[in-house]
Scaffold this active site. Structure first.
Site, PDB file in Angstrom:
ATOM      1  N   HIS A 120       0.742  -1.074  -0.015  1.00  0.00           N
ATOM      2  CA  HIS A 120      -0.111  -0.205   0.014  1.00  0.00           C
ATOM      3  C   HIS A 120       0.658   1.331  -0.184  1.00  0.00           C
ATOM      4  O   HIS A 120       0.498   2.388   0.249  1.00  0.00           O
ATOM      5  CB  HIS A 120      -0.997  -0.004   1.273  1.00  0.00           C
ATOM      6  CG  HIS A 120      -2.029  -1.063   1.145  1.00  0.00           C
ATOM      7  ND1 HIS A 120      -2.522  -1.765   2.500  1.00  0.00           N
ATOM      8  CD2 HIS A 120      -2.477  -1.655   0.196  1.00  0.00           C
ATOM      9  CE1 HIS A 120      -3.180  -2.548   2.045  1.00  0.00           C
ATOM     10  NE2 HIS A 120      -3.158  -2.563   0.754  1.00  0.00           N
ATOM     11  N   CYS A 153       3.984  20.884  -6.450  1.00  0.00           N
ATOM     12  CA  CYS A 153       5.327  20.163  -6.808  1.00  0.00           C
ATOM     13  C   CYS A 153       6.298  21.128  -7.280  1.00  0.00           C
ATOM     14  O   CYS A 153       6.096  21.853  -8.121  1.00  0.00           O
ATOM     15  CB  CYS A 153       5.077  19.207  -8.036  1.00  0.00           C
ATOM     16  SG  CYS A 153       6.507  18.156  -8.599  1.00  0.00           S
ATOM     17  N   SER A 196      -5.887  -9.118   9.513  1.00  0.00           N
ATOM     18  CA  SER A 196      -7.082  -9.895   9.667  1.00  0.00           C
ATOM     19  C   SER A 196      -7.436 -10.878   8.484  1.00  0.00           C
ATOM     20  O   SER A 196      -8.300 -11.711   8.669  1.00  0.00           O
ATOM     21  CB  SER A 196      -8.376  -8.793   9.444  1.00  0.00           C
ATOM     22  OG  SER A 196      -8.287  -7.940   8.248  1.00  0.00           O
TER      23      SER A 196
END
Length: 251
Positions: A120, A153, A196
């Site tokens: 992730h 940016c 989980s």
């Protein structure tokens, strides 16, 4: 779980040639990082900002930065716990191939792990969604908190900056997922820790490992859907359990 079981797992760890560790949020709660999705957690107080909305709307980007900045301090000040340290030690000793993690806190790397696949992404960096430039998150979060303006940016001067994490509606990085699947297929010991095991495709990895011939050990406070498939299940403190396995592996 009794000491004989820990001794058995330690023996599996000693015998393994391609052990893989897979971690979820449970390992980081022991470092003081809260479960943001639990009742009363930060993410239960805000609406979800999906990736497409973030890309299309300046208001959505502001809301995203507001939410992320609220949770930043909780993990930025956190330190690796005994579980992270045990895993890093195993890698340095050649006992495990590496870590596949669902976590975005970077604690495995702070503990010393070198081979880490972040499914992730990482919240310790900011990435421009237009030119790909990366920045340290700390200074940009501080800038937002001070100015209430979404940072721009500096490389392409117009790019949309977002934490280098996978947002809702955004696909997992294909190269990282493919590498994680390959590690799982080749594993001879797979330790699923603090997850989980319900969110796919990450939850498919221990299944892939088991079906490919690996032993499966699950360490998690609560029951998981894969407990019946596992060769061993430990429903104890992760730090204490991994420290116990480590001590047994060294004897």
């Amino acid at each position: 779980m009794n000491s004989i079981d820990y001794q058995q797992i330690a023996q599996w760890l000693r015998d393994a040639e391609r052990a893989v560790v897979f971690t979820g949020a449970g390992i980081s709660t022991e470092s003081g990082i809260p479960d943001f999705r639990s009742p009363g957690g930060i993410w239960t107080k805000f609406r979800t900002v999906y990736y497409d909305e973030f890309m299309a709307s300046a208001d959505a980007r502001h809301e995203y930065w507001h939410q992320k900045s609220q949770g930043h301090r909780d993990f930025a000040d956190a330190q690796p716990n005994a579980g992270h340290l045990a895993i890093a030690k195993w890698e340095s000793e050649g006992r495990v191939r590496g870590v596949v993690t669902q976590n975005i806190d970077g604690l495995h790397q702070l503990a010393g792990s070198k081979q880490v696949l972040e499914l992730h992404g990482t919240a310790r960096e900011i990435q421009c969604q237009d030119c790909g430039a990366r920045y340290d998150a700390e200074s940009l979060v501080a800038e937002f908190l001070q100015t209430d303006q979404v940072p721009q940016c500096q490389q392409c001067e117009k790019g949309r900056l977002k934490h280098a994490t996978v947002s809702f509606g955004q696909s997992l990085p294909t190269d990282v997922l493919e590498q994680a699947v390959e590690w799982s297929q080749e594993a001879d010991l797979f330790l699923a820790i603090g997850s989980s095991l319900v969110v796919t495709p990450a939850a498919d990895l221990p299944v892939i490992a088991k079906r490919s011939g690996s032993r499966l050990v699950i360490v998690n406070r609560d029951p998981t859907p894969l407990d019946d498939m596992a060769d061993a299940v430990i429903a104890e403190s992760i730090g204490a359990a991994l420290s116990e396995i480590d001590r047994a592996a060294d004897t």
